[in-house]
Design an enzyme around this catalytic site. Sequence first.
Site, short mmCIF file in Angstrom:
data_model
loop_
_atom_site.label_atom_id
_atom_site.label_comp_id
_atom_site.label_asym_id
_atom_site.label_seq_id
_atom_site.Cartn_x
_atom_site.Cartn_y
_atom_site.Cartn_z
N LYS A 190 -1.03 12.82 28.85
CA LYS A 190 -0.71 14.31 28.80
C LYS A 190 -0.51 14.90 27.56
CE LYS A 190 0.85 14.41 33.67
NZ LYS A 190 2.06 14.60 34.56
N LYS A 220 -9.74 10.94 38.90
CA LYS A 220 -9.09 10.95 40.16
C LYS A 220 -8.95 12.31 40.92
CE LYS A 220 -4.12 11.30 39.54
NZ LYS A 220 -2.85 10.59 39.84
N LYS A 270 -6.45 18.92 41.94
CA LYS A 270 -6.89 20.08 42.09
C LYS A 270 -7.17 20.87 40.73
CE LYS A 270 -5.08 24.19 44.48
NZ LYS A 270 -4.41 25.30 44.57
#
Length: 333
Positions: A111, A191, A194
């Site tokens: 991240k 993976k 959304k």
Amino acid sequence: MARIFSGIQPSGELHIGNYLGAVKNWVELQEKHECFICVVDYHAITQSYDIAAFEGRTHDMALGLMAAGIDPTRCVLFVQSHVAHHTELAWIFNTVTPIGELERMTQFKDKSRRQESILAGLLNYPVLQAADVLLYKADLVPVGEDQVQHVELMREIVRKWNARYSEGFFPEPQALVGSGKRIKGLDGQAKMSKSLDNAIGILDEPDEIWKRLRPAPTDPARVKRTDPGTPEKCNLYDLHQQFSSLPVVEDVAEKCRTAGWGCIDCKRVLADNMAEAFAPMRARAAELRAAPELVRDALAAGAGKARRVAEETMTGVRAHMGLMPAKSIASVT
Ligand code: TRP
């Protein structure tokens, strides 16, 4: 009876990946164990998010969980920021957590690579996660494979805190990695998520499911309708195994290998089976949308139950750490 804690970020809708990877397991666990299920909004704010949509996404995630079968009368379903003790214990755990351990976390590395400046909240994300679980002294943490490292770190934090303040006070929680296969996104790459727009929501209407499934890539060897394929190389075959009966799965594999049908036919069957599998959840969601106070009341009751347990833990924590107890206002005046 074990105590279980798990959390999910308020991304709005639950998708098939969340459902098969985690939530389905929670629904089963709540039958036999004491479960705490938390919508972790304080975790979500460690990355940029849509402020205007945030409250709605938090509500919708709770609604999705209830529609998927999380029963707020059986388990404690609540929103993280409604129980202030989470951040209080996280601060305390920050004082026993080595920065080096936090910097080693795969999720942090992934991240932070995408960020221009690295904020302390992203680094300390797993510390808050440890506080989530340990406030309730949970024994088991049902999570996906990607969270196992965070649970390991949690155990390390427990060992450090216990050694310094009170041996045996916190249990060392164990990760419970679901047997469910990891669900890849419809693009077959990363993976399901959304934000990558490669997901199917569990509450999507049948035509929406079809719209998303239709363009999804399949075995690249099947260029033409007459090219035989290898089901094991097709992402959608994995999904058939989740949503279609065994005879259908066998038939699907056969027709793929022999080019007995085209990918579009295969997708049609999958879309129908998926839509059918989630039909009861769509119905429950419609009921909950029609009466939004059901979700709000459930969350309020959940926060109340969680707060009582959290306060008891924190009373012990503060005492063991030598923090001065606050006198009640009444006895001062
Ligand atoms: N980090 C978890 C995830 O991204 C969510 C989470 C927050 C969690 N707190 C937790 C999971 C506590 C288990 C236990 O999936």
